[in-house]
Write a protein that holds these residues in place. Sequence first.
Motif, PDB file in Angstrom:
ATOM      1  N   THR A  40       0.802  -1.265  -0.013  1.00 42.48           N
ATOM      2  CA  THR A  40      -0.060   0.015  -0.030  1.00 42.48           C
ATOM      3  C   THR A  40       0.900   1.359  -0.083  1.00 42.48           C
ATOM      4  N   PRO A  41       0.564   2.223  -0.422  1.00 39.55           N
ATOM      5  CA  PRO A  41       1.261   3.468  -0.567  1.00 39.55           C
ATOM      6  C   PRO A  41       0.953   4.443   0.563  1.00 39.55           C
ATOM      7  N   ASP A  42       0.027   4.108   1.700  1.00 36.30           N
ATOM      8  CA  ASP A  42      -0.451   4.515   2.626  1.00 36.30           C
ATOM      9  C   ASP A  42       0.081   3.764   3.793  1.00 36.30           C
ATOM     10  N   PRO A  43       1.131   4.317   4.584  1.00 37.29           N
ATOM     11  CA  PRO A  43       1.554   3.439   5.868  1.00 37.29           C
ATOM     12  C   PRO A  43       0.513   3.509   6.764  1.00 37.29           C
ATOM     13  N   ASP A  44      -0.376   4.309   6.990  1.00 36.49           N
ATOM     14  CA  ASP A  44      -1.400   4.080   7.961  1.00 36.49           C
ATOM     15  C   ASP A  44      -2.571   3.195   7.691  1.00 36.49           C
ATOM     16  N   ALA A  45      -2.638   2.600   6.413  1.00 39.62           N
ATOM     17  CA  ALA A  45      -3.508   1.576   6.102  1.00 39.62           C
ATOM     18  C   ALA A  45      -3.012   0.219   6.483  1.00 39.62           C
ATOM     19  N   ALA A  46      -1.727  -0.046   6.860  1.00 41.48           N
ATOM     20  CA  ALA A  46      -1.086  -1.200   7.038  1.00 41.48           C
ATOM     21  C   ALA A  46      -1.805  -1.857   8.418  1.00 41.48           C
ATOM     22  N   SER A  47      -2.448  -2.935   8.383  1.00 39.88           N
ATOM     23  CA  SER A  47      -2.777  -3.794   9.357  1.00 39.88           C
ATOM     24  C   SER A  47      -4.036  -2.909  10.205  1.00 39.88           C
ATOM     25  N   ARG A  48      -4.460  -2.370   9.462  1.00 38.39           N
ATOM     26  CA  ARG A  48      -5.834  -1.589   9.933  1.00 38.39           C
ATOM     27  C   ARG A  48      -6.673  -2.429  10.801  1.00 38.39           C
ATOM     28  N   VAL A  49      -7.141  -3.376  10.292  1.00 41.08           N
ATOM     29  CA  VAL A  49      -8.295  -4.113  10.900  1.00 41.08           C
ATOM     30  C   VAL A  49      -7.567  -5.493  10.871  1.00 41.08           C
ATOM     31  N   TYR A  50      -6.829  -6.235  10.029  1.00 40.14           N
ATOM     32  CA  TYR A  50      -6.337  -7.323   9.838  1.00 40.14           C
ATOM     33  C   TYR A  50      -4.837  -7.488  10.235  1.00 40.14           C
ATOM     34  N   THR A  51      -4.433  -8.165  10.781  1.00 40.58           N
ATOM     35  CA  THR A  51      -2.617  -7.861  10.892  1.00 40.58           C
ATOM     36  C   THR A  51      -2.087  -8.506   9.684  1.00 40.58           C
ATOM     37  N   ALA A  52      -1.130  -7.675   9.105  1.00 39.62           N
ATOM     38  CA  ALA A  52      -0.431  -8.284   8.057  1.00 39.62           C
ATOM     39  C   ALA A  52       0.622  -8.935   8.347  1.00 39.62           C
ATOM     40  N   ALA A  53       0.993 -10.200   7.731  1.00 44.05           N
ATOM     41  CA  ALA A  53       2.376 -10.988   8.087  1.00 44.05           C
ATOM     42  C   ALA A  53       3.240  -9.964   7.377  1.00 44.05           C
ATOM     43  N   LEU A  54       3.143  -9.341   6.312  1.00 48.07           N
ATOM     44  CA  LEU A  54       4.189  -8.371   5.857  1.00 48.07           C
ATOM     45  C   LEU A  54       3.497  -7.167   5.070  1.00 48.07           C
ATOM     46  N   ALA A  55       3.656  -6.008   5.718  1.00 48.77           N
ATOM     47  CA  ALA A  55       3.495  -4.774   4.950  1.00 48.77           C
ATOM     48  C   ALA A  55       4.285  -3.896   4.387  1.00 48.77           C
ATOM     49  N   LEU A  56       4.265  -3.565   3.397  1.00 51.49           N
ATOM     50  CA  LEU A  56       5.109  -3.015   2.496  1.00 51.49           C
ATOM     51  C   LEU A  56       4.331  -1.562   2.093  1.00 51.49           C
ATOM     52  N   THR A  57       5.164  -0.495   2.312  1.00 54.34           N
ATOM     53  CA  THR A  57       4.830   0.763   1.814  1.00 54.34           C
ATOM     54  C   THR A  57       5.545   1.201   0.678  1.00 54.34           C
ATOM     55  N   ALA A  58       4.634   0.954  -0.566  1.00 55.22           N
ATOM     56  CA  ALA A  58       5.430   1.227  -1.887  1.00 55.22           C
ATOM     57  C   ALA A  58       3.969   1.431  -2.836  1.00 55.22           C
ATOM     58  N   HIS A  59       4.545   1.590  -4.188  1.00 50.58           N
ATOM     59  CA  HIS A  59       3.685   1.729  -5.185  1.00 50.58           C
ATOM     60  C   HIS A  59       3.538   0.426  -5.505  1.00 50.58           C
ATOM     61  N   PRO A  60       2.010  -0.108  -5.635  1.00 48.57           N
ATOM     62  CA  PRO A  60       1.545  -1.405  -5.906  1.00 48.57           C
ATOM     63  C   PRO A  60       2.415  -1.827  -7.224  1.00 48.57           C
ATOM     64  N   GLY A  61       2.134  -0.996  -8.031  1.00 50.65           N
ATOM     65  CA  GLY A  61       2.478  -1.307  -9.720  1.00 50.65           C
ATOM     66  C   GLY A  61       4.094  -1.591  -9.928  1.00 50.65           C
ATOM     67  N   LYS A  62       4.992  -0.790  -8.933  1.00 47.08           N
ATOM     68  CA  LYS A  62       6.365  -1.053  -8.916  1.00 47.08           C
ATOM     69  C   LYS A  62       6.788  -2.260  -8.447  1.00 47.08           C
ATOM     70  N   VAL A  63       6.064  -2.701  -7.286  1.00 45.35           N
ATOM     71  CA  VAL A  63       6.233  -3.908  -6.444  1.00 45.35           C
ATOM     72  C   VAL A  63       5.915  -4.928  -7.531  1.00 45.35           C
ATOM     73  N   LEU A  64       4.799  -4.943  -8.271  1.00 47.12           N
ATOM     74  CA  LEU A  64       4.269  -5.944  -9.169  1.00 47.12           C
ATOM     75  C   LEU A  64       5.399  -6.375 -10.272  1.00 47.12           C
ATOM     76  N   ARG A  65       6.035  -5.126 -10.903  1.00 52.08           N
ATOM     77  CA  ARG A  65       6.945  -5.108 -11.807  1.00 52.08           C
ATOM     78  C   ARG A  65       8.408  -5.882 -11.143  1.00 52.08           C
ATOM     79  N   ARG A  66       8.569  -5.476 -10.044  1.00 52.30           N
ATOM     80  CA  ARG A  66      10.012  -6.091  -9.517  1.00 52.30           C
ATOM     81  C   ARG A  66       9.423  -7.640  -9.142  1.00 52.30           C
ATOM     82  N   LEU A  67       8.198  -8.167  -8.801  1.00 53.34           N
ATOM     83  CA  LEU A  67       7.890  -9.616  -8.555  1.00 53.34           C
ATOM     84  C   LEU A  67       8.143 -10.455  -9.700  1.00 53.34           C
ATOM     85  N   LEU A  68       7.789  -9.615 -10.835  1.00 52.10           N
ATOM     86  CA  LEU A  68       7.905 -10.666 -12.088  1.00 52.10           C
ATOM     87  C   LEU A  68       9.229 -10.509 -12.581  1.00 52.10           C
TER      88      LEU A  68
END
Length: 540
Positions: free
Chosen positions: A299-327
């Motif tokens: 998520t680009p918003d650090p305040d949104a991480a684990s807002r309701v459900y605890t994330a195993a891993l939260a990454l503050t970043a542009h989703p499209g850029k993470v997607l490209r790196r994953l590929l």
Amino acid sequence: MARRHGGRILADRLKLHGVDRVFSVPGESFLAALDGLYDHDIENVVCRQEGGAAMMAEADAKLTGRPGVLFVTRGPGATNASSGLHVAMHDATPMVVFVGQVPLRHRDRGVFQEVNYRALFGPLVKWVAEVERTDRIAEYVDRAFLLARSGRPGPVVLALPEDVLSAEADEPCAPVARPAEAGIDDSALSRILDIMAEAERPMILLGGSLWGAEDGARAAELARRMGVPLAVTFRRQDHADNDHPNYAGDLGVGQNPALGRRLAQADAILLLGAELNDITTQDFETIDREAPPAIVQVTPDPDAASRVYTAALALTAHPGKVLRRLLDVLPLEDCPDRGAREARAEYERWQEPQETPGAVKMEEVILWLRDHAGPDAILTNGAGNYAAFLHRYYRWRVRGTQLAPTSGSMGYGLPAAIAAKLRHPERMVICLAGDGCLQMTIQELSTARQHGADIVVLIANNGRYGTIRMHQEKHYPGRVSGTDLFNPDYVQLARAYGGTGHRITAMEQLPAAFEAARRGGLHLIELVLDPRMLSTTRNL
């Protein structure tokens, strides 16, 4: 260094930020700004009411990825615009809104149309400020554009006192700043892939506003290589090609129960810009908050991480850029299927039409549009049960072809369609609106005609506020109160605005109406629906 009045400084700065179009309802409080625009080739789309103007600016921002720009006057102009700002805040759409303000010399005297905009808009937008010096207008404009685009995008408001706009100052020459970019750690990418690889029932969920034209194809490729289902959140269906074999549908209002169960049973969920909010999780019932799956949240918003459900891993970043790196790091070979084929079959079954009463059936209308509108057609809608048919039966193939408010704002479809047609005059733009939804912004038909936006408006006319009637029937059956509607003669109304009206009372009339619409002009196509129809699954 040349001296200019504040309105000219403002217009010059807009041009520097690449603004080519603004939306407005004029007011005497910002005459200097209108004068500044006079010397620029920045189009000013003059609207009929500030709420519609704000929705147009918001829709334009969705299409361009740049902040939509709005000018409204003080007092009632600002309060009218607030509905569109709520859409932008909820949908994470960048906007810069300029609001006229009373002269500084009269501030805090309770003068005509005076409003404290920090108090009014503070909870509704990302940032509110009031410019108190002409020589700082450019600084505030730069700050507004930066904040509108940074992190989780959203609307910002600048109040412009009348005397500050009309006074003169030296023209500034400071360069324009760009939003800061977050880095993507290689170890985080490895952890994402490990979590998804270890899961038996993983899913990928797409959402948010930071989504490029090619990101849908990349997400589908990621899902293919991982062998997992790919779903989207509420009204983000153009984030992926709905015809792709890994696409499993949307987790929005009126979602496929089978997809909801699949989310509940998932043991790993990769959220690319998406949120596990009340709509996605059906009031937070789908997923157990005490024992959530392995959630990877990008998520680009650090305040949104684990807002309701605890994330195993939260990454503050542009989703499209993470997607490209994953590929880049994920092997090209396919993984064994982990639910993708079954999820696709469930989606295909959900799209099989469930018959509703009446000679004109919304499920058949949408299926006809799906097969005949074309992949580049832009569809817009506001809020109402009519939209559930669109969500269930239509298929989006191209990014930027769905304009709809995740805030559930009625009246959005018509202003959004006008903005879309002005931005893409070569493409078919179809507004789908209920009779209650359309009448909230119907005066913007005048804006469409003035600026040459030849749109098609499909009016789902059931003579009522359908969504509220459905809930009324559920909680207070047979006690109809406050949900019936009077409708104008839409054929005559279309003619009054210089367009063409069509009244559809049988399905075989629809193709001819659309063929006429393809030839150009403003077209209102009224769908006369059976009032017994409540939703895609419920009838009276």
